[in-house]
Scaffold this motif. Structure first.
Motif, PDB file in Angstrom:
ATOM      1  N   UNK A 222       0.848  -1.183   0.000  1.00  0.00           N
ATOM      2  CA  UNK A 222       0.000   0.000   0.000  1.00  0.00           C
ATOM      3  C   UNK A 222       0.888   1.238   0.000  1.00  0.00           C
ATOM      4  N   UNK A 223       0.325   2.341  -0.425  1.00  0.00           N
ATOM      5  CA  UNK A 223       1.102   3.573  -0.505  1.00  0.00           C
ATOM      6  C   UNK A 223       1.656   3.945   0.857  1.00  0.00           C
ATOM      7  N   UNK A 224       2.945   4.177   0.922  1.00  0.00           N
ATOM      8  CA  UNK A 224       3.587   4.582   2.149  1.00  0.00           C
ATOM      9  C   UNK A 224       3.860   3.464   3.136  1.00  0.00           C
ATOM     10  N   UNK A 225       3.594   2.233   2.727  1.00  0.00           N
ATOM     11  CA  UNK A 225       3.803   1.096   3.624  1.00  0.00           C
ATOM     12  C   UNK A 225       4.780   0.102   3.007  1.00  0.00           C
ATOM     13  N   UNK A 226       5.279  -0.783   3.836  1.00  0.00           N
ATOM     14  CA  UNK A 226       6.185  -1.814   3.365  1.00  0.00           C
ATOM     15  C   UNK A 226       5.403  -2.929   2.666  1.00  0.00           C
ATOM     16  N   UNK A 227       6.134  -3.631   1.836  1.00  0.00           N
ATOM     17  CA  UNK A 227       5.535  -4.782   1.156  1.00  0.00           C
ATOM     18  C   UNK A 227       5.226  -5.868   2.189  1.00  0.00           C
ATOM     19  N   UNK A 228       4.037  -6.451   2.094  1.00  0.00           N
ATOM     20  CA  UNK A 228       3.639  -7.442   3.085  1.00  0.00           C
ATOM     21  C   UNK A 228       3.131  -8.717   2.424  1.00  0.00           C
ATOM     22  N   UNK A 229       3.310  -9.793   3.130  1.00  0.00           N
ATOM     23  CA  UNK A 229       2.871 -11.098   2.675  1.00  0.00           C
ATOM     24  C   UNK A 229       1.351 -11.173   2.640  1.00  0.00           C
ATOM     25  N   UNK A 230       0.824 -11.792   1.580  1.00  0.00           N
ATOM     26  CA  UNK A 230      -0.610 -11.997   1.453  1.00  0.00           C
ATOM     27  C   UNK A 230      -0.940 -13.494   1.456  1.00  0.00           C
ATOM     28  N   UNK A 231      -0.294 -14.250   0.570  1.00  0.00           N
ATOM     29  CA  UNK A 231      -0.613 -15.669   0.436  1.00  0.00           C
ATOM     30  C   UNK A 231       0.539 -16.383  -0.251  1.00  0.00           C
ATOM     31  N   UNK A 232       0.594 -17.686  -0.053  1.00  0.00           N
ATOM     32  CA  UNK A 232       1.604 -18.503  -0.712  1.00  0.00           C
ATOM     33  C   UNK A 232       1.018 -19.846  -1.091  1.00  0.00           C
ATOM     34  N   UNK A 233       1.442 -20.334  -2.249  1.00  0.00           N
ATOM     35  CA  UNK A 233       1.092 -21.682  -2.700  1.00  0.00           C
ATOM     36  C   UNK A 233       2.404 -22.432  -2.873  1.00  0.00           C
ATOM     37  N   UNK A 234       2.684 -23.300  -1.926  1.00  0.00           N
ATOM     38  CA  UNK A 234       3.965 -24.007  -1.927  1.00  0.00           C
ATOM     39  C   UNK A 234       3.697 -25.501  -1.934  1.00  0.00           C
ATOM     40  N   UNK A 235       4.756 -26.256  -1.954  1.00  0.00           N
ATOM     41  CA  UNK A 235       4.604 -27.713  -2.041  1.00  0.00           C
ATOM     42  C   UNK A 235       3.815 -28.262  -0.857  1.00  0.00           C
ATOM     43  N   UNK A 236       3.952 -27.606   0.290  1.00  0.00           N
ATOM     44  CA  UNK A 236       3.279 -28.078   1.492  1.00  0.00           C
ATOM     45  C   UNK A 236       1.845 -27.627   1.633  1.00  0.00           C
ATOM     46  N   UNK A 237       1.374 -26.777   0.737  1.00  0.00           N
ATOM     47  CA  UNK A 237       0.012 -26.311   0.831  1.00  0.00           C
ATOM     48  C   UNK A 237      -0.107 -24.827   0.556  1.00  0.00           C
ATOM     49  N   UNK A 238      -1.204 -24.257   1.007  1.00  0.00           N
ATOM     50  CA  UNK A 238      -1.431 -22.823   0.839  1.00  0.00           C
ATOM     51  C   UNK A 238      -1.499 -22.157   2.209  1.00  0.00           C
ATOM     52  N   UNK A 239      -1.026 -20.934   2.251  1.00  0.00           N
ATOM     53  CA  UNK A 239      -0.942 -20.209   3.505  1.00  0.00           C
ATOM     54  C   UNK A 239      -1.356 -18.762   3.269  1.00  0.00           C
ATOM     55  N   UNK A 240      -1.921 -18.160   4.307  1.00  0.00           N
ATOM     56  CA  UNK A 240      -2.487 -16.828   4.156  1.00  0.00           C
ATOM     57  C   UNK A 240      -2.136 -15.944   5.339  1.00  0.00           C
ATOM     58  N   UNK A 241      -2.034 -14.649   5.059  1.00  0.00           N
ATOM     59  CA  UNK A 241      -1.922 -13.678   6.130  1.00  0.00           C
ATOM     60  C   UNK A 241      -3.243 -13.627   6.878  1.00  0.00           C
ATOM     61  N   UNK A 242      -3.182 -13.319   8.152  1.00  0.00           N
ATOM     62  CA  UNK A 242      -4.401 -13.266   8.967  1.00  0.00           C
ATOM     63  C   UNK A 242      -5.404 -12.271   8.394  1.00  0.00           C
ATOM     64  N   UNK A 243      -4.903 -11.188   7.816  1.00  0.00           N
ATOM     65  CA  UNK A 243      -5.788 -10.128   7.326  1.00  0.00           C
ATOM     66  C   UNK A 243      -6.661 -10.570   6.157  1.00  0.00           C
ATOM     67  N   UNK A 244      -6.255 -11.640   5.464  1.00  0.00           N
ATOM     68  CA  UNK A 244      -7.010 -12.063   4.286  1.00  0.00           C
ATOM     69  C   UNK A 244      -7.577 -13.464   4.429  1.00  0.00           C
ATOM     70  N   UNK A 245      -7.253 -14.128   5.496  1.00  0.00           N
ATOM     71  CA  UNK A 245      -7.698 -15.509   5.690  1.00  0.00           C
ATOM     72  C   UNK A 245      -9.231 -15.582   5.676  1.00  0.00           C
ATOM     73  N   UNK A 246      -9.746 -16.530   4.916  1.00  0.00           N
ATOM     74  CA  UNK A 246     -11.191 -16.679   4.788  1.00  0.00           C
ATOM     75  C   UNK A 246     -11.798 -15.848   3.676  1.00  0.00           C
ATOM     76  N   UNK A 247     -11.035 -14.905   3.123  1.00  0.00           N
ATOM     77  CA  UNK A 247     -11.538 -14.055   2.034  1.00  0.00           C
ATOM     78  C   UNK A 247     -10.776 -14.292   0.732  1.00  0.00           C
ATOM     79  N   UNK A 248      -9.480 -14.575   0.833  1.00  0.00           N
ATOM     80  CA  UNK A 248      -8.638 -14.771  -0.344  1.00  0.00           C
ATOM     81  C   UNK A 248      -8.290 -16.253  -0.477  1.00  0.00           C
ATOM     82  N   UNK A 249      -8.157 -16.687  -1.720  1.00  0.00           N
ATOM     83  CA  UNK A 249      -7.739 -18.060  -2.007  1.00  0.00           C
ATOM     84  C   UNK A 249      -6.727 -18.042  -3.140  1.00  0.00           C
ATOM     85  N   UNK A 250      -5.608 -18.734  -2.943  1.00  0.00           N
ATOM     86  CA  UNK A 250      -4.630 -18.861  -4.013  1.00  0.00           C
ATOM     87  C   UNK A 250      -4.609 -20.291  -4.525  1.00  0.00           C
ATOM     88  N   UNK A 251      -4.371 -20.427  -5.814  1.00  0.00           N
ATOM     89  CA  UNK A 251      -4.354 -21.749  -6.421  1.00  0.00           C
ATOM     90  C   UNK A 251      -3.397 -21.736  -7.604  1.00  0.00           C
TER      91      UNK A 251
END
Length: 121
Positions: A39-68
């Motif tokens: 976001x403007x004026x903020x640092x880059x932050x993690x949102x989601x990841x799709x890795x060999x072990x599964x998918x993972x989400x930041x708390x702020x987006x959990x339940x709303x965002x899905x990566x595939x």
């Protein structure tokens, strides 16, 4: 390896968007894929990841965002539902070799160009 992100735009709060990230090369399956936002004026932050072990989400987006991942298309997606104004940011997809920390931007070797998501209230 090249990453091409697309799908950003302007949406009202409560709406949905789907981001896509097309990955060139034949080694897509060997990469961990991450989504970050800045976001403007903020640092880059993690949102989601799709890795060999599964998918993972930041708390702020959990339940709303899905990566595939679509291995046939060498593409990773970020489906964003119930968007909020605080989700407004430039969204980036990134790739790194398998293993290690998926939360930290510095761990990723390849980055897409970013796509702007604006959520109006």
């Amino acid at each position: 390896v090249q990453l091409q992100a697309s799908g950003g735009g302007l949406v009202q709060a409560g709406g949905s968007l789907r981001l896509s990230c097309a990955v060139s090369g034949r080694t897509f399956s060997t990469y961990d894929m991450g989504w970050f936002r800045q976001a403007q004026g903020k640092e880059r932050e993690f949102v989601a990841a799709a890795i060999w072990g599964g998918t993972f989400y930041a708390d702020a987006v959990k339940g709303r965002f899905t990566t595939s991942r679509d291995y046939g298309r060498n593409t990773v997606y970020l489906q964003m539902n119930s968007l909020k104004p605080e989700d407004t940011a430039v969204y980036y997809c990134a790739a790194k070799n398998r293993g290690g920390n998926y939360l930290t931007p510095s761990q990723y070797d390849f980055w897409g160009q970013g796509t702007l998501v604006t959520v109006s209230s």
